[in-house]
Design a protein around this motif. Structure first.
Motif, PDB file in Angstrom:
ATOM      1  N   PRO A 126      -0.757  24.378  -0.173  1.00  0.00           N
ATOM      2  CA  PRO A 126      -1.301  25.527   0.553  1.00  0.00           C
ATOM      3  C   PRO A 126      -0.399  25.936   1.722  1.00  0.00           C
ATOM      4  O   PRO A 126       0.365  25.128   2.248  1.00  0.00           O
ATOM      5  N   GLY A 127      -0.546  27.195   2.125  1.00  0.00           N
ATOM      6  CA  GLY A 127       0.185  27.664   3.291  1.00  0.00           C
ATOM      7  C   GLY A 127       1.620  28.041   2.985  1.00  0.00           C
ATOM      8  O   GLY A 127       1.998  28.256   1.830  1.00  0.00           O
ATOM      9  N   ALA A 128       2.432  28.087   4.033  1.00  0.00           N
ATOM     10  CA  ALA A 128       3.808  28.563   3.897  1.00  0.00           C
ATOM     11  C   ALA A 128       4.849  27.482   4.138  1.00  0.00           C
ATOM     12  O   ALA A 128       6.044  27.733   3.973  1.00  0.00           O
ATOM     13  N   ASN A 129       4.428  26.267   4.521  1.00  0.00           N
ATOM     14  CA  ASN A 129       5.379  25.205   4.847  1.00  0.00           C
ATOM     15  C   ASN A 129       5.444  24.144   3.753  1.00  0.00           C
ATOM     16  O   ASN A 129       4.480  23.923   3.032  1.00  0.00           O
ATOM     17  N   HIS A 130       6.606  23.522   3.644  1.00  0.00           N
ATOM     18  CA  HIS A 130       6.835  22.368   2.746  1.00  0.00           C
ATOM     19  C   HIS A 130       6.670  22.727   1.266  1.00  0.00           C
ATOM     20  O   HIS A 130       6.355  21.855   0.443  1.00  0.00           O
ATOM     21  N   LEU A 131       6.870  23.986   0.920  1.00  0.00           N
ATOM     22  CA  LEU A 131       6.668  24.417  -0.473  1.00  0.00           C
ATOM     23  C   LEU A 131       7.699  23.805  -1.415  1.00  0.00           C
ATOM     24  O   LEU A 131       7.475  23.768  -2.628  1.00  0.00           O
ATOM     25  N   THR A 132       8.833  23.362  -0.883  1.00  0.00           N
ATOM     26  CA  THR A 132       9.892  22.786  -1.718  1.00  0.00           C
ATOM     27  C   THR A 132       9.958  21.261  -1.571  1.00  0.00           C
ATOM     28  O   THR A 132      10.973  20.653  -1.896  1.00  0.00           O
ATOM     29  N   ALA A 133       8.880  20.656  -1.103  1.00  0.00           N
ATOM     30  CA  ALA A 133       8.848  19.200  -0.937  1.00  0.00           C
ATOM     31  C   ALA A 133       9.162  18.502  -2.260  1.00  0.00           C
ATOM     32  O   ALA A 133       8.652  18.900  -3.312  1.00  0.00           O
ATOM     33  N   TYR A 134      10.008  17.477  -2.200  1.00  0.00           N
ATOM     34  CA  TYR A 134      10.379  16.779  -3.435  1.00  0.00           C
ATOM     35  C   TYR A 134      10.052  15.284  -3.410  1.00  0.00           C
ATOM     36  O   TYR A 134      10.213  14.590  -4.419  1.00  0.00           O
ATOM     37  N   ALA A 135       9.585  14.769  -2.278  1.00  0.00           N
ATOM     38  CA  ALA A 135       9.237  13.348  -2.205  1.00  0.00           C
ATOM     39  C   ALA A 135       8.161  13.153  -1.147  1.00  0.00           C
ATOM     40  O   ALA A 135       8.121  13.859  -0.138  1.00  0.00           O
ATOM     41  N   LEU A 136       7.312  12.164  -1.396  1.00  0.00           N
ATOM     42  CA  LEU A 136       6.216  11.851  -0.478  1.00  0.00           C
ATOM     43  C   LEU A 136       6.040  10.337  -0.429  1.00  0.00           C
ATOM     44  O   LEU A 136       5.800   9.699  -1.457  1.00  0.00           O
ATOM     45  N   LEU A 137       6.181   9.764   0.754  1.00  0.00           N
ATOM     46  CA  LEU A 137       5.901   8.354   0.977  1.00  0.00           C
ATOM     47  C   LEU A 137       4.596   8.274   1.744  1.00  0.00           C
ATOM     48  O   LEU A 137       4.465   8.848   2.828  1.00  0.00           O
ATOM     49  N   VAL A 138       3.617   7.568   1.184  1.00  0.00           N
ATOM     50  CA  VAL A 138       2.288   7.575   1.792  1.00  0.00           C
ATOM     51  C   VAL A 138       1.609   6.228   1.599  1.00  0.00           C
ATOM     52  O   VAL A 138       1.820   5.539   0.592  1.00  0.00           O
ATOM     53  N   ASP A 139       0.809   5.875   2.589  1.00  0.00           N
ATOM     54  CA  ASP A 139      -0.087   4.729   2.472  1.00  0.00           C
ATOM     55  C   ASP A 139      -1.278   5.199   1.638  1.00  0.00           C
ATOM     56  O   ASP A 139      -2.082   6.008   2.091  1.00  0.00           O
ATOM     57  N   THR A 140      -1.376   4.705   0.416  1.00  0.00           N
ATOM     58  CA  THR A 140      -2.344   5.256  -0.543  1.00  0.00           C
ATOM     59  C   THR A 140      -3.791   4.975  -0.174  1.00  0.00           C
ATOM     60  O   THR A 140      -4.703   5.563  -0.759  1.00  0.00           O
ATOM     61  N   ARG A 141      -4.034   4.122   0.803  1.00  0.00           N
ATOM     62  CA  ARG A 141      -5.411   3.912   1.251  1.00  0.00           C
ATOM     63  C   ARG A 141      -5.997   5.178   1.850  1.00  0.00           C
ATOM     64  O   ARG A 141      -7.219   5.342   1.909  1.00  0.00           O
ATOM     65  N   GLY A 142      -5.126   6.081   2.296  1.00  0.00           N
ATOM     66  CA  GLY A 142      -5.586   7.299   2.956  1.00  0.00           C
ATOM     67  C   GLY A 142      -5.713   8.496   2.053  1.00  0.00           C
ATOM     68  O   GLY A 142      -6.029   9.603   2.525  1.00  0.00           O
ATOM     69  N   LEU A 143      -5.472   8.338   0.757  1.00  0.00           N
ATOM     70  CA  LEU A 143      -5.654   9.423  -0.215  1.00  0.00           C
ATOM     71  C   LEU A 143      -6.524   8.889  -1.342  1.00  0.00           C
ATOM     72  O   LEU A 143      -6.173   7.899  -1.981  1.00  0.00           O
ATOM     73  N   ARG A 144      -7.628   9.557  -1.609  1.00  0.00           N
ATOM     74  CA  ARG A 144      -8.529   9.095  -2.663  1.00  0.00           C
ATOM     75  C   ARG A 144      -9.283  10.267  -3.280  1.00  0.00           C
ATOM     76  O   ARG A 144      -9.622  11.231  -2.610  1.00  0.00           O
ATOM     77  N   ILE A 145      -9.522  10.141  -4.576  1.00  0.00           N
ATOM     78  CA  ILE A 145     -10.499  10.987  -5.250  1.00  0.00           C
ATOM     79  C   ILE A 145     -11.663  10.078  -5.644  1.00  0.00           C
ATOM     80  O   ILE A 145     -11.525   9.187  -6.480  1.00  0.00           O
TER      81      ILE A 145
ATOM     82  N   ASP B 238       0.811  -1.218   0.000  1.00  0.00           N
ATOM     83  CA  ASP B 238       0.000   0.000   0.000  1.00  0.00           C
ATOM     84  C   ASP B 238       0.848   1.275   0.000  1.00  0.00           C
ATOM     85  O   ASP B 238       0.313   2.368  -0.154  1.00  0.00           O
ATOM     86  N   LEU B 239       2.143   1.133   0.177  1.00  0.00           N
ATOM     87  CA  LEU B 239       3.032   2.300   0.229  1.00  0.00           C
ATOM     88  C   LEU B 239       3.565   2.628  -1.163  1.00  0.00           C
ATOM     89  O   LEU B 239       3.996   1.745  -1.901  1.00  0.00           O
ATOM     90  N   VAL B 240       3.532   3.912  -1.509  1.00  0.00           N
ATOM     91  CA  VAL B 240       4.085   4.391  -2.780  1.00  0.00           C
ATOM     92  C   VAL B 240       4.918   5.633  -2.490  1.00  0.00           C
ATOM     93  O   VAL B 240       4.530   6.485  -1.679  1.00  0.00           O
ATOM     94  N   LEU B 241       6.067   5.716  -3.140  1.00  0.00           N
ATOM     95  CA  LEU B 241       6.927   6.890  -3.025  1.00  0.00           C
ATOM     96  C   LEU B 241       6.743   7.749  -4.267  1.00  0.00           C
ATOM     97  O   LEU B 241       7.024   7.316  -5.386  1.00  0.00           O
ATOM     98  N   TYR B 242       6.260   8.964  -4.076  1.00  0.00           N
ATOM     99  CA  TYR B 242       6.096   9.917  -5.171  1.00  0.00           C
ATOM    100  C   TYR B 242       7.228  10.937  -5.099  1.00  0.00           C
ATOM    101  O   TYR B 242       7.511  11.489  -4.027  1.00  0.00           O
ATOM    102  N   VAL B 243       7.884  11.159  -6.223  1.00  0.00           N
ATOM    103  CA  VAL B 243       8.996  12.114  -6.277  1.00  0.00           C
ATOM    104  C   VAL B 243       8.765  13.091  -7.423  1.00  0.00           C
ATOM    105  O   VAL B 243       8.057  12.782  -8.388  1.00  0.00           O
ATOM    106  N   THR B 244       9.357  14.262  -7.315  1.00  0.00           N
ATOM    107  CA  THR B 244       9.259  15.233  -8.392  1.00  0.00           C
ATOM    108  C   THR B 244      10.244  14.882  -9.503  1.00  0.00           C
ATOM    109  O   THR B 244      11.143  14.051  -9.324  1.00  0.00           O
ATOM    110  N   GLU B 245      10.085  15.504 -10.635  1.00  0.00           N
ATOM    111  CA  GLU B 245      10.877  15.177 -11.822  1.00  0.00           C
ATOM    112  C   GLU B 245      12.376  15.363 -11.576  1.00  0.00           C
ATOM    113  O   GLU B 245      12.794  16.284 -10.885  1.00  0.00           O
ATOM    114  N   GLY B 246      13.143  14.459 -12.170  1.00  0.00           N
ATOM    115  CA  GLY B 246      14.599  14.548 -12.095  1.00  0.00           C
ATOM    116  C   GLY B 246      15.223  13.645 -11.048  1.00  0.00           C
ATOM    117  O   GLY B 246      16.442  13.406 -11.087  1.00  0.00           O
TER     118      GLY B 246
END
Length: 326
Positions: free
Chosen positions: A265-284, A222-230
């Motif tokens: 949104p907001g002022a924090n983490h604007l330069t985030a380049y990677a996200l590891l998340v349990d995808t069960r908790g994010l859905r459209i 269920d874990l996926v690592l999303y990274v920005t380009e490059g």
């Protein structure tokens, strides 16, 4: 006849491939037959199409036709108590405790629309085959546009989830301040950090969710690592390419490269380049999707409509971690 040489051939072909006659912008400039005076006709009409798709199918939620709001509760685990051989409190209630209920409401409904005019498009096409291809392309564009739209929604959902995380600090498990991978040294440090978080999330902990207080554990699949380009090229070449034992340095989860995480949104983490998340908790989720058409007899055209209403879902009880430059 002249003997063919490579240099002679190159001279001829470079003169034949005339850049003033290839990929020329509109308007079309007709030419005429020197004997009859008739216009030299267009011989082929085509569109070079792309494969448009939602590249995040793992974040696709189910249809919600009978109500659009998502209500999420969380039942806490139970600490054991001392055994009572007399059963003195056997009849007293032992009610479970719950975290605060969280709600996700339907988002704005949007419409994709296009028009096909009767008796007009046929006039500039070569025949039935080209006409059918054009009509199919126009209607396909509705669904291609929806796919790209849903892809954008899912990336933005990640950005909103990232914004819910606290500022990086010594006791914060959900945010890692680490140099972005650009070479072997930084790629190795990043891979080690991801492996640590992967291990952490697949074990039992209570401080790596958005909520930050509940016990949670993720299944590895269920874990996926999303990274920005490059970043994937750095991991493939600088990290694995120079490794003596590739299996020891490889990222242990699926890695997907994205253009961005939407607008965080907001002022924090604007330069985030990677996200590891349990995808069960994010859905459209899809509240409603419908396609309709309407013919205008007076104007001789048909309007096509594709309506879409989503419901975004972010669980505050899902394991999540973001990386940003130190």
């Amino acid at each position: 006849m002249a003997k063919l040489t490579l240099s002679g051939l190159q001279t001829i072909v470079s003169a034949v491939i005339d850049d003033t006659k290839i990929a020329v912008d509109s308007p079309f400039v007709p030419t005429y037959d020197s004997i009859t005076g008739l216009v030299n006709k267009i011989g082929k009409q085509l569109m070079l199409d792309s494969n448009f798709e939602d590249r995040l199918p793992e974040l696709e939620g189910e249809m919600l036709p009978w109500g659009g709001t998502i209500e999420e509760y969380f039942t806490n685990l139970i600490l054991p108590v001392a055994f009572d051989p007399d059963g003195a409190t056997a009849l007293a209630p032992k009610r479970p405790t719950f975290e605060d209920v969280v709600y996700s409401y339907p988002l704005l409904k949007k419409t994709f629309a296009t028009t096909i005019d009767d008796g007009k498009m046929e006039n500039h096409l070569l025949g039935q085959e080209e006409f059918s291809a054009l009509i199919a392309q126009i209607t396909k564009a509705l669904y291609d546009s929806l796919a790209i739209y849903k892809y954008g929604l899912k990336k933005q959902l990640m950005g909103d989830a990232i914004a819910l995380l606290p500022v990086a600090g010594p006791l914060v498990k959900t945010v890692v301040a680490l140099a972005k991978p650009v070479d072997t040294a930084t790629a190795e440090a990043f891979a080690k950090s991801v492996k640590n978080k992967f291990e952490y999330m697949t074990n039992l902990h209570d401080d790596i969710t958005i909520n930050g207080t509940v016990v949670a554990r993720s299944n590895p699949e269920d874990l996926v690592l999303y990274v920005t380009e490059g970043i994937t090229s750095v991991l493939d070449v600088d990290l694995e390419g120079g490794a003596f034992n590739v299996g020891k340095v490889q990222i242990p989860v699926r890695v997907k490269a994205l253009e961005n995480f939407g607008v965080i949104p907001g002022a924090n983490h604007l330069t985030a380049y990677a996200l590891l998340v349990d995808t069960r908790g994010l859905r459209i989720h899809t509240k409603r999707q419908s396609a309709t058409s309407q013919y205008n007899g007076e104007g001789e055209f048909t309007n096509f409509f594709l309506h879409y209403e989503p419901v975004g879902y972010i669980s505050k009880y899902t394991n999540i971690c973001v990386w940003e430059p130190a």
